[in-house]
Design a protein around this motif. Structure first.
Motif, PDB file in Angstrom:
ATOM      1  N   GLU A  57     -16.498  48.332  18.994  1.00 38.14           N
ATOM      2  CA  GLU A  57     -15.866  47.496  18.236  1.00 38.14           C
ATOM      3  C   GLU A  57     -15.476  45.930  18.025  1.00 38.14           C
ATOM      4  O   GLU A  57     -15.449  45.214  17.282  1.00 38.14           O
ATOM      5  N   ASN A  58     -15.420  45.531  19.468  1.00 40.57           N
ATOM      6  CA  ASN A  58     -15.308  44.083  19.422  1.00 40.57           C
ATOM      7  C   ASN A  58     -16.506  43.496  19.963  1.00 40.57           C
ATOM      8  O   ASN A  58     -16.592  42.252  20.466  1.00 40.57           O
ATOM      9  N   ASP A  59     -17.721  43.828  19.604  1.00 38.82           N
ATOM     10  CA  ASP A  59     -18.911  43.163  19.860  1.00 38.82           C
ATOM     11  C   ASP A  59     -19.970  42.995  18.393  1.00 38.82           C
ATOM     12  O   ASP A  59     -20.352  43.950  18.030  1.00 38.82           O
ATOM     13  N   SER A  60     -19.608  41.558  17.865  1.00 40.24           N
ATOM     14  CA  SER A  60     -20.143  41.583  16.586  1.00 40.24           C
ATOM     15  C   SER A  60     -21.585  41.319  16.671  1.00 40.24           C
ATOM     16  O   SER A  60     -22.350  41.651  15.435  1.00 40.24           O
ATOM     17  N   ASP A  61     -22.329  41.133  17.781  1.00 38.05           N
ATOM     18  CA  ASP A  61     -23.802  40.912  17.829  1.00 38.05           C
ATOM     19  C   ASP A  61     -24.267  42.393  17.784  1.00 38.05           C
ATOM     20  O   ASP A  61     -25.519  42.455  17.247  1.00 38.05           O
ATOM     21  N   LEU A  62     -23.655  43.665  18.365  1.00 38.26           N
ATOM     22  CA  LEU A  62     -24.080  44.584  18.184  1.00 38.26           C
ATOM     23  C   LEU A  62     -23.970  45.267  16.592  1.00 38.26           C
ATOM     24  O   LEU A  62     -24.962  45.884  16.157  1.00 38.26           O
ATOM     25  N   LYS A  63     -22.831  44.930  15.933  1.00 38.07           N
ATOM     26  CA  LYS A  63     -22.901  45.172  14.527  1.00 38.07           C
ATOM     27  C   LYS A  63     -23.945  44.432  13.776  1.00 38.07           C
ATOM     28  O   LYS A  63     -24.368  45.213  12.563  1.00 38.07           O
ATOM     29  N   ARG A  64     -24.170  43.126  13.844  1.00 42.55           N
ATOM     30  CA  ARG A  64     -25.161  42.357  13.319  1.00 42.55           C
ATOM     31  C   ARG A  64     -26.621  42.965  13.497  1.00 42.55           C
ATOM     32  O   ARG A  64     -27.499  42.939  12.842  1.00 42.55           O
ATOM     33  N   ARG A  65     -26.671  43.367  14.859  1.00 42.07           N
ATOM     34  CA  ARG A  65     -28.035  44.261  14.950  1.00 42.07           C
ATOM     35  C   ARG A  65     -28.328  45.349  14.375  1.00 42.07           C
ATOM     36  O   ARG A  65     -29.511  45.751  14.121  1.00 42.07           O
ATOM     37  N   TYR A  66     -27.242  46.180  14.232  1.00 42.50           N
ATOM     38  CA  TYR A  66     -27.165  47.225  13.555  1.00 42.50           C
ATOM     39  C   TYR A  66     -27.675  47.207  12.062  1.00 42.50           C
ATOM     40  O   TYR A  66     -28.457  48.027  11.545  1.00 42.50           O
ATOM     41  N   ILE A  67     -27.489  45.965  11.355  1.00 42.77           N
ATOM     42  CA  ILE A  67     -27.991  45.645  10.115  1.00 42.77           C
ATOM     43  C   ILE A  67     -29.323  45.103  10.070  1.00 42.77           C
ATOM     44  O   ILE A  67     -30.091  45.727   9.488  1.00 42.77           O
ATOM     45  N   THR A  68     -29.567  44.291  11.014  1.00 42.48           N
ATOM     46  CA  THR A  68     -30.840  43.518  11.049  1.00 42.48           C
ATOM     47  C   THR A  68     -32.141  44.290  11.458  1.00 42.48           C
ATOM     48  O   THR A  68     -33.004  44.226  11.065  1.00 42.48           O
ATOM     49  N   THR A  69     -31.670  45.094  12.622  1.00 45.75           N
ATOM     50  CA  THR A  69     -32.850  46.035  13.025  1.00 45.75           C
ATOM     51  C   THR A  69     -32.685  47.277  12.770  1.00 45.75           C
ATOM     52  O   THR A  69     -33.235  48.087  13.402  1.00 45.75           O
ATOM     53  N   GLY A  70     -31.540  47.683  12.066  1.00 45.26           N
ATOM     54  CA  GLY A  70     -31.204  48.984  11.796  1.00 45.26           C
ATOM     55  C   GLY A  70     -31.476  49.284  10.159  1.00 45.26           C
ATOM     56  O   GLY A  70     -32.559  49.515   9.748  1.00 45.26           O
ATOM     57  N   ILE A  71     -30.550  48.759   9.475  1.00 48.34           N
ATOM     58  CA  ILE A  71     -30.495  48.904   7.901  1.00 48.34           C
ATOM     59  C   ILE A  71     -31.708  48.271   7.466  1.00 48.34           C
ATOM     60  O   ILE A  71     -32.616  48.814   6.675  1.00 48.34           O
ATOM     61  N   ASP A  72     -31.988  47.063   7.572  1.00 45.21           N
ATOM     62  CA  ASP A  72     -33.024  46.391   7.012  1.00 45.21           C
ATOM     63  C   ASP A  72     -34.387  46.769   7.270  1.00 45.21           C
ATOM     64  O   ASP A  72     -35.295  46.336   6.585  1.00 45.21           O
ATOM     65  N   ASN A  73     -34.511  47.284   8.624  1.00 47.76           N
ATOM     66  CA  ASN A  73     -35.751  47.755   8.944  1.00 47.76           C
ATOM     67  C   ASN A  73     -36.221  48.991   7.995  1.00 47.76           C
ATOM     68  O   ASN A  73     -37.479  49.215   7.689  1.00 47.76           O
TER      69      ASN A  73
END
Length: 207
Positions: free
Chosen positions: A117-133
């Protein structure tokens, strides 16, 4: 007419196969919870390895004749075959496969990410290396599959809300993750993108 019928039959097979793959993941999650094998400091590959062990042992997988493997390498046909070239291939966390009509194999892939919840880097990574891939231009754009988020801090709703805020910040308000009806007591989620929809499964290890 025959072609239309064959397509209809395949789509039914495809839908059932996806449901069964999701079922195996969720049941492995419940087993990992009841056996207390996941700790909140684990890396996502650790959690995926444990879940794969449980889903591999699930009698339903054998009954459904579904094959699985971890860290499936995506062969790059444009790569020049020289020493060490395979080490650069993209790897996706899980692959499910099953033969349809005896000689056609259907594959379904899973990419997993840790979330807090308090880690914005992990949320950003979910987008860039998860969704976007999974989208056009991404490493898994040709793969049919879904994303799994391991919640290691906070709640599912707070983590999803944080991901959506980042998407809004990026000007992607039409690609937000939406909550759907529960499946096996876990809320299903979906995001809609240009020419593709992505299913999301969030597994909460906090409580």
């Amino acid at each position: 007419m025959a072609g239309t019928l064959a397509t209809s039959i395949f789509l039914k097979f495809q839908k059932k196969f996806k449901v069964r793959c999701t079922t195996l993941i969720i049941e492995a999650y419940y087993t990992s919870k009841s056996s207390n094998t996941i700790s909140l400091d684990m890396e996502e590959n650790d959690i995926t390895a444990i879940l794969h062990m449980y889903l591999d042992e699930n009698p339903k997988r054998k009954n459904w004749k579904i094959f699985t493997n971890r860290e499936d390498h995506q062969f790059n046909k444009t790569a020049i075959p020289v020493k060490g070239f395979a080490a650069k291939f993209s790897r996706i966390d899980l692959r499910f496969s099953k033969f349809w009509n005896d000689n056609e194999e259907y594959k379904y892939f899973v990419e997993a990410k840790n979330l807090k919840e308090n880690d914005s880097d992990l949320k950003r990574r979910y987008i860039t290396t998860g969704i976007d891939n999974f989208l056009l231009g991404g490493k898994y754009c040709d793969c049919e599959g879904f994303l799994v988020g391991y919640i290691l801090e906070g709640s599912v709703d707070k983590c999803v809300d944080g991901i959506n805020k980042l998407l809004m910040k990026d000007g992607r308000k039409n690609e937000l993750i939406e909550k759907l009806q529960p499946f096996l007591s876990i809320d299903s989620h979906l995001s809609k993108h240009q020419k593709k929809e992505i299913d999301h499964l969030f597994l909460n290890y906090v409580n």
